[in-house]
Design an enzyme around this catalytic site. Structure first.
Site, PDB file in Angstrom:
ATOM      1  N   TYR A  58     -12.559  -3.439  -3.087  1.00  0.00           N
ATOM      2  CA  TYR A  58     -12.968  -3.257  -1.618  1.00  0.00           C
ATOM      3  C   TYR A  58     -14.411  -3.332  -1.772  1.00  0.00           C
ATOM      4  CZ  TYR A  58      -8.335  -2.742   0.279  1.00  0.00           C
ATOM      5  OH  TYR A  58      -7.166  -2.956   0.781  1.00  0.00           O
ATOM      6  N   ARG A  91      -1.481 -14.776   3.493  1.00  0.00           N
ATOM      7  CA  ARG A  91      -2.173 -14.237   4.459  1.00  0.00           C
ATOM      8  C   ARG A  91      -1.194 -14.543   5.674  1.00  0.00           C
ATOM      9  NH1 ARG A  91      -6.511 -10.754   3.852  1.00  0.00           N
ATOM     10  NH2 ARG A  91      -7.385 -11.550   5.945  1.00  0.00           N
ATOM     11  N   HIS A 109      -1.706  -5.545   1.176  1.00  0.00           N
ATOM     12  CA  HIS A 109      -2.848  -6.329   1.132  1.00  0.00           C
ATOM     13  C   HIS A 109      -2.442  -7.723   0.570  1.00  0.00           C
ATOM     14  CE1 HIS A 109      -6.741  -7.427  -0.696  1.00  0.00           C
ATOM     15  NE2 HIS A 109      -6.011  -7.909  -1.649  1.00  0.00           N
ATOM     16  N   GLU A 164      -8.910 -10.574  -7.991  1.00  0.00           N
ATOM     17  CA  GLU A 164      -8.284  -9.201  -7.635  1.00  0.00           C
ATOM     18  C   GLU A 164      -7.132  -9.067  -9.015  1.00  0.00           C
ATOM     19  OE1 GLU A 164      -7.041  -9.808  -3.608  1.00  0.00           O
ATOM     20  OE2 GLU A 164      -9.021  -9.208  -2.993  1.00  0.00           O
ATOM     21  N   ASN A 172      -1.832  -0.360   7.689  1.00  0.00           N
ATOM     22  CA  ASN A 172      -1.269  -1.547   7.552  1.00  0.00           C
ATOM     23  C   ASN A 172      -0.317  -2.250   6.351  1.00  0.00           C
ATOM     24  OD1 ASN A 172      -3.377  -2.149   5.922  1.00  0.00           O
ATOM     25  ND2 ASN A 172      -4.313  -3.815   7.396  1.00  0.00           N
ATOM     26  N   LYS A 218       0.830  -1.111  -0.244  1.00  0.00           N
ATOM     27  CA  LYS A 218      -0.008  -0.035  -0.151  1.00  0.00           C
ATOM     28  C   LYS A 218       0.718   1.240  -0.045  1.00  0.00           C
ATOM     29  CE  LYS A 218      -3.738  -2.492   2.457  1.00  0.00           C
ATOM     30  NZ  LYS A 218      -4.542  -2.405   3.530  1.00  0.00           N
ATOM     31  N   PHE A 252     -15.563   3.013   7.655  1.00  0.00           N
ATOM     32  CA  PHE A 252     -13.948   3.426   7.412  1.00  0.00           C
ATOM     33  C   PHE A 252     -13.795   3.321   6.012  1.00  0.00           C
ATOM     34  CE2 PHE A 252     -14.261  -1.135   8.357  1.00  0.00           C
ATOM     35  CZ  PHE A 252     -13.629  -1.537   7.151  1.00  0.00           C
ATOM     36  N   THR A 263      -5.446  -8.458  10.210  1.00  0.00           N
ATOM     37  CA  THR A 263      -5.552  -6.960   9.706  1.00  0.00           C
ATOM     38  C   THR A 263      -5.229  -5.626  10.791  1.00  0.00           C
ATOM     39  OG1 THR A 263      -7.697  -7.973   8.580  1.00  0.00           O
ATOM     40  CG2 THR A 263      -7.727  -5.673   8.792  1.00  0.00           C
ATOM     41  N   ARG A 310       3.227  -7.198   8.947  1.00  0.00           N
ATOM     42  CA  ARG A 310       2.248  -6.079   9.752  1.00  0.00           C
ATOM     43  C   ARG A 310       2.935  -6.168  11.252  1.00  0.00           C
ATOM     44  NH1 ARG A 310      -3.528  -7.888   7.304  1.00  0.00           N
ATOM     45  NH2 ARG A 310      -3.538  -6.315   5.478  1.00  0.00           N
TER      46      ARG A 310
HETATM   47  P1  DAT Z   1      -7.521  -7.482   5.362  1.00  0.00           P
HETATM   48  O1  DAT Z   1      -6.596  -6.308   4.795  1.00  0.00           O
HETATM   49  O2  DAT Z   1      -6.693  -7.857   6.251  1.00  0.00           O
HETATM   50  O3  DAT Z   1      -7.670  -8.337   4.084  1.00  0.00           O
HETATM   51  P2  DAT Z   1     -10.341  -6.521   5.135  1.00  0.00           P
HETATM   52  O4  DAT Z   1     -10.431  -6.907   3.931  1.00  0.00           O
HETATM   53  O5  DAT Z   1     -11.258  -6.643   6.300  1.00  0.00           O
HETATM   54  O6  DAT Z   1      -8.700  -6.788   5.971  1.00  0.00           O
HETATM   55  O7  DAT Z   1     -10.054  -4.839   5.147  1.00  0.00           O
HETATM   56  C1  DAT Z   1      -9.421  -4.300   4.173  1.00  0.00           C
HETATM   57  C2  DAT Z   1      -8.703  -3.055   4.770  1.00  0.00           C
HETATM   58  O8  DAT Z   1      -9.689  -1.909   5.051  1.00  0.00           O
HETATM   59  C3  DAT Z   1      -7.649  -3.257   5.809  1.00  0.00           C
HETATM   60  O9  DAT Z   1      -6.430  -3.568   5.524  1.00  0.00           O
HETATM   61  C4  DAT Z   1      -7.584  -2.024   6.545  1.00  0.00           C
HETATM   62  C5  DAT Z   1      -9.130  -1.387   6.278  1.00  0.00           C
HETATM   63  N1  DAT Z   1      -9.881  -1.961   7.327  1.00  0.00           N
HETATM   64  C6  DAT Z   1     -10.420  -2.892   7.782  1.00  0.00           C
HETATM   65  N2  DAT Z   1     -11.155  -2.885   8.695  1.00  0.00           N
HETATM   66  C7  DAT Z   1     -11.041  -1.775   9.328  1.00  0.00           C
HETATM   67  C8  DAT Z   1     -11.434  -1.021  10.589  1.00  0.00           C
HETATM   68  N3  DAT Z   1     -12.129  -1.637  11.660  1.00  0.00           N
HETATM   69  N4  DAT Z   1     -10.941   0.401  10.764  1.00  0.00           N
HETATM   70  C9  DAT Z   1     -10.072   0.849   9.767  1.00  0.00           C
HETATM   71  N5  DAT Z   1      -9.827   0.245   8.711  1.00  0.00           N
HETATM   72  C10 DAT Z   1     -10.017  -1.121   8.519  1.00  0.00           C
HETATM   73 MG    MG Z   2      -9.270  -8.345   2.603  1.00  0.00          MG
END
Ligand code: DAT
Ligand code: MG
Length: 151
Positions: A51, A87, A117, A128, A114, A11, A59, A93, A104
């Site tokens: 996303y 992963r 991705h 993706e 974080n 990112k 968020f 996350t 991370r």
């Molecule tokens: P990951 O990136 O571990 O697959 P995700 O797909 O649930 O997690 O979410 C995508 C991204 O969105 C994540 O890397 C950061 C952001 N995100 C997720 N949950 C969040 C939260 N509770 N508050 C803020 N940002 C969040």
């Molecule tokens: Mg994800």
């Protein structure tokens, strides 16, 4: 199978902070093969598709502006169990829940910063990879190291 593929993206914060070489090093040294790589500014329509499952989250707007804040290093990796292994190499996350030794867990503190991705399923990896890369950007090459990595 040894030809499973995943989408891994460093990112904008991971790019700006210079963590991307560490990501490339970890995936390469684990034995995964780099299939595609490009530095790219993600546009909003791509990010909305990437996303899509998070569009109703509070968020989501800040996630979009974070992901648009600078170049992303988009990559595709191939190898045995690469989606799940990737992963686990990324960590949780929320970086505060990520074990030391994960990307991370070693380099991040906030969920909204974080740094990386990774696809969460083989099905989403395919989706993706198709969003971020044209078919001709996926490079087919002989796995010259395969016999040193796979039994
Ligand atoms: P990951 O990136 O571990 O697959 P995700 O797909 O649930 O997690 O979410 C995508 C991204 O969105 C994540 O890397 C950061 C952001 N995100 C997720 N949950 C969040 C939260 N509770 N508050 C803020 N940002 C969040
Ligand atoms: Mg994800």
């Amino acid at each position: 199978s040894n030809t499973e593929r995943t989408f891994i993206a460093v990112k904008p914060d991971g790019v700006q902070r210079g963590i991307y070489p560490e990501v490339l090093r970890r995936f390469t040294q684990r034995g995964f093969k780099l299939v595609a790589i490009k530095l790219t500014l993600a546009d909003e329509s791509l990010l909305r598709k990437h996303y899509a499952d998070l569009q109703d989250k509070p968020f989501f707007p800040s996630l979009l502006s974070y992901m648009k804040s600078g170049p992303v290093l988009a990559t595709v990796w191939e190898g045995k169990d690469v989606v799940k292994q990737g992963r686990s190499m990324l960590g949780a996350t929320n970086p505060l829940n990520s074990a030391p030794g994960t990307i991370r867990g070693d380099f991040a503190l906030d969920t909204g910063r974080n740094i990386i991705h990774g696809s969460d399923s083989v099905e989403n990896a395919k989706k993706e990879i198709g969003l971020w890369f044209k078919p001709e950007e996926l490079v087919e090459s002989k796995a010259t190291l395969a016999s040193w990595i796979y039994e």
